[in-house]
Design a protein around this motif. Structure first.
Motif, PDB file in Angstrom:
ATOM      1  N   SER A 169     -28.700 -41.220 -33.082  1.00 41.57           N
ATOM      2  CA  SER A 169     -27.821 -40.451 -32.203  1.00 41.57           C
ATOM      3  C   SER A 169     -28.533 -40.156 -30.874  1.00 41.57           C
ATOM      4  CB  SER A 169     -27.469 -39.140 -32.918  1.00 41.57           C
ATOM      5  OG  SER A 169     -26.823 -38.249 -32.043  1.00 41.57           O
ATOM      6  N   GLY A 170     -27.736 -39.739 -29.893  1.00 36.82           N
ATOM      7  CA  GLY A 170     -28.255 -39.131 -28.660  1.00 36.82           C
ATOM      8  C   GLY A 170     -29.384 -39.877 -27.963  1.00 36.82           C
ATOM      9  N   GLY A 226     -33.822 -30.868 -19.773  1.00 33.65           N
ATOM     10  CA  GLY A 226     -32.955 -29.689 -19.873  1.00 33.65           C
ATOM     11  C   GLY A 226     -31.742 -30.100 -20.699  1.00 33.65           C
ATOM     12  N   MET A 227     -30.555 -29.714 -20.215  1.00 34.58           N
ATOM     13  CA  MET A 227     -29.358 -29.939 -21.039  1.00 34.58           C
ATOM     14  C   MET A 227     -28.910 -31.409 -21.030  1.00 34.58           C
ATOM     15  SD  MET A 227     -27.490 -26.612 -19.604  1.00 34.58           S
ATOM     16  CE  MET A 227     -26.352 -26.083 -20.843  1.00 34.58           C
ATOM     17  N   VAL A 228     -28.834 -31.976 -22.215  1.00 36.85           N
ATOM     18  CA  VAL A 228     -28.406 -33.376 -22.373  1.00 36.85           C
ATOM     19  C   VAL A 228     -27.187 -33.391 -23.299  1.00 36.85           C
ATOM     20  CG1 VAL A 228     -29.175 -35.716 -22.919  1.00 36.85           C
ATOM     21  CG2 VAL A 228     -30.888 -33.932 -22.459  1.00 36.85           C
ATOM     22  N   LEU A 229     -26.179 -34.152 -22.903  1.00 37.89           N
ATOM     23  CA  LEU A 229     -24.971 -34.215 -23.744  1.00 37.89           C
ATOM     24  C   LEU A 229     -25.184 -35.196 -24.903  1.00 37.89           C
ATOM     25  CD1 LEU A 229     -22.177 -33.088 -24.096  1.00 37.89           C
ATOM     26  CD2 LEU A 229     -21.301 -34.913 -22.654  1.00 37.89           C
ATOM     27  N   THR A 230     -25.426 -34.640 -26.076  1.00 37.72           N
ATOM     28  CA  THR A 230     -25.652 -35.424 -27.304  1.00 37.72           C
ATOM     29  C   THR A 230     -24.973 -34.658 -28.439  1.00 37.72           C
ATOM     30  OG1 THR A 230     -27.649 -34.198 -27.854  1.00 37.72           O
ATOM     31  CG2 THR A 230     -27.953 -36.154 -26.469  1.00 37.72           C
ATOM     32  N   GLU A 231     -25.413 -34.906 -29.659  1.00 40.08           N
ATOM     33  CA  GLU A 231     -24.878 -34.121 -30.787  1.00 40.08           C
ATOM     34  C   GLU A 231     -25.667 -32.828 -30.986  1.00 40.08           C
ATOM     35  OE1 GLU A 231     -24.628 -36.663 -34.225  1.00 40.08           O
ATOM     36  OE2 GLU A 231     -23.389 -38.109 -33.164  1.00 40.08           O
ATOM     37  N   SER A 239     -27.281 -37.313 -19.250  1.00 38.56           N
ATOM     38  CA  SER A 239     -26.848 -38.203 -20.331  1.00 38.56           C
ATOM     39  C   SER A 239     -28.095 -38.640 -21.090  1.00 38.56           C
ATOM     40  CB  SER A 239     -26.120 -39.419 -19.760  1.00 38.56           C
ATOM     41  OG  SER A 239     -27.070 -40.272 -19.149  1.00 38.56           O
ATOM     42  N   PRO A 240     -27.925 -39.061 -22.345  1.00 40.85           N
ATOM     43  CA  PRO A 240     -29.079 -39.597 -23.081  1.00 40.85           C
ATOM     44  C   PRO A 240     -29.731 -40.763 -22.337  1.00 40.85           C
ATOM     45  CG  PRO A 240     -27.176 -39.361 -24.527  1.00 40.85           C
ATOM     46  CD  PRO A 240     -26.702 -39.025 -23.158  1.00 40.85           C
ATOM     47  N   ASN A 241     -28.900 -41.528 -21.598  1.00 42.38           N
ATOM     48  CA  ASN A 241     -29.456 -42.659 -20.832  1.00 42.38           C
ATOM     49  C   ASN A 241     -30.387 -42.171 -19.717  1.00 42.38           C
ATOM     50  OD1 ASN A 241     -28.175 -44.603 -22.320  1.00 42.38           O
ATOM     51  ND2 ASN A 241     -26.373 -44.663 -20.998  1.00 42.38           N
ATOM     52  N   PRO A 283     -30.319 -31.398 -15.337  1.00 43.26           N
ATOM     53  CA  PRO A 283     -29.140 -31.680 -14.520  1.00 43.26           C
ATOM     54  C   PRO A 283     -29.340 -31.044 -13.140  1.00 43.26           C
ATOM     55  CG  PRO A 283     -28.508 -30.737 -16.643  1.00 43.26           C
ATOM     56  CD  PRO A 283     -29.997 -30.610 -16.535  1.00 43.26           C
ATOM     57  N   ILE A 284     -28.681 -31.593 -12.165  1.00 47.24           N
ATOM     58  CA  ILE A 284     -28.893 -31.123 -10.794  1.00 47.24           C
ATOM     59  C   ILE A 284     -28.589 -29.621 -10.641  1.00 47.24           C
ATOM     60  CG2 ILE A 284     -26.594 -31.852  -9.983  1.00 47.24           C
ATOM     61  CD1 ILE A 284     -28.115 -32.791  -7.393  1.00 47.24           C
ATOM     62  N   HIS A 285     -27.655 -29.090 -11.432  1.00 46.17           N
ATOM     63  CA  HIS A 285     -27.318 -27.674 -11.295  1.00 46.17           C
ATOM     64  C   HIS A 285     -28.037 -26.771 -12.299  1.00 46.17           C
ATOM     65  CE1 HIS A 285     -24.566 -28.608  -8.162  1.00 46.17           C
ATOM     66  NE2 HIS A 285     -23.763 -29.314  -8.935  1.00 46.17           N
ATOM     67  N   GLN A 286     -29.098 -27.296 -12.921  1.00 43.39           N
ATOM     68  CA  GLN A 286     -29.905 -26.467 -13.828  1.00 43.39           C
ATOM     69  C   GLN A 286     -31.309 -26.333 -13.233  1.00 43.39           C
ATOM     70  OE1 GLN A 286     -30.648 -27.998 -17.840  1.00 43.39           O
ATOM     71  NE2 GLN A 286     -31.413 -26.011 -18.517  1.00 43.39           N
TER      72      GLN A 286
END
Ligand code: NDP
Ligand code: 8X3
Length: 261
Positions: A16-17, A188-193, A217-219, A244-247
């Motif tokens: 995953s992720g 930081g924050m990555v969209l995964t499971e 993204s995981p990529n 992420p740019i806003h974190q």
């Protein structure tokens, strides 16, 4: 830029992720992959897809990194040519729950400590000697911004990632006389499971974590790992922190279209 073609890359948590994204990124570069996680079905699907798409060799097997005996056996049982591991990506990890320490489910502590900390130790304990024997290799530990700065109710998860940070530094000292690189990639924050697992499958709670932001993204993370693992022989990237740019930090996040007081 060093080539990744035919390099043997072992990725934990490849089902995953970030781990899955790494598998694809390294397969695209022609690396040979050793993929493990607990969900074998997913690994088998991934293996089939990547072999078809990139014509690379892939070993995939079920492994719970918390089980030290199983990790030892899995590494010992690798066919000899697969024992020449060039890159180990210690990625398997999770957060469980988000609560004050005095209110926490202590089973969640065990899971996080056993996976993020002891699991990473288990895998490294048996893979690193293979690198030491040939005096070359690269360990990439997936840390987190949570290993640099705590956030409310992150207590034990943050502690495990602070531990990953300190282990990365310690392992680097342990192999300082070898041609072995040791890196920490700390997103930081990555969209995964990740958030779905943290909130025990509660999708709507997991979705709220990313409200108003465009997470990594995981990529994006795999891309940072590719960068670290393709530097010239004499260069060790010690640490990469990417957000992420806003974190700006674990707690400083700009959420678009969300009113804050
Ligand atoms: P996912 O939940 O998408 O992936 C986690 C992976 O770890 C899965 O493949 C899972 O496989 C594996 N895993 C979990 N427990 C074990 C275990 N006991 N043995 C073997 N494999 C295991 O999350 P991410 O991709 O986001 O997480 C990957 C790493 O990135 C973790 O270390 C996480 O802490 C870190 N991280 C994540 C961030 C995020 O915002 N998403 C930010 C910073 C760091 P399976 O369940 O099949 O075993
Ligand atoms: C994951 C990042 O901030 O969601 O390591 O804990 S965070």
């Amino acid at each position: 830029m060093a080539s990744l073609k035919n390099k043997i890359v072992l990725i934990t948590g490849a089902s995953s992720g970030i781990g899955m994204a790494c598998a694809e990124a390294f397969a695209r570069k022609g690396s040979k992959l050793i993929l493990c996680a607990r969900r074998l079905e997913r690994l088998t699907e991934l293996r089939t897809r990547l072999v078809k798409k990139f014509k690379v060799e892939i070993l995939a097997f079920q492994l719970d990194v918390r089980n030290r005996a199983a990790v030892k056996k899995a590494v010992e049982n690798l066919p000899n040519k697969w024992k020449q591991v060039d890159i180990l990506i210690n990625n398997a990890g999770l957060a469980r729950g988000l609560s004050k320490l005095h209110e926490a489910d202590t089973k969640h502590w065990e899971e996080m400590i056993d996976t993020n900390l002891k699991g990473l130790l288990n895998v490294t304990r048996y893979v690193l000697p293979l690198m030491v024997a040939k005096s070359s290799g690269h360990i990439v530990n997936i840390g987190s911004t949570a290993g640099h700065e705590v956030y409310p109710m992150g207590n034990v998860y943050c502690a495990t990632k602070f531990a990953v940070k300190s282990l990365t530094q310690s392992i680097r000292l342990d192999v300082l006389d070898k041609d072995i690189k040791v890196t920490s990639v700390d997103p930081g924050m990555v969209l995964t499971e990740f958030s779905k697992v943290r909130f025990s499958g509660d999708e709507s709670r997991a979705k709220k974590v990313y409200d108003g932001i465009k997470p990594l993204s995981p990529n994006n993370v795999a891309d940072a790992i590719l960068f670290c693992t393709t530097r010239p022989k004499n260069v060790n990237i010690n640490e990469i922190i990417l957000t992420p740019i806003h974190q700006a930090s674990s707690t400083q996040i700009y959420r678009q279209n969300i009113k804050t007081k």
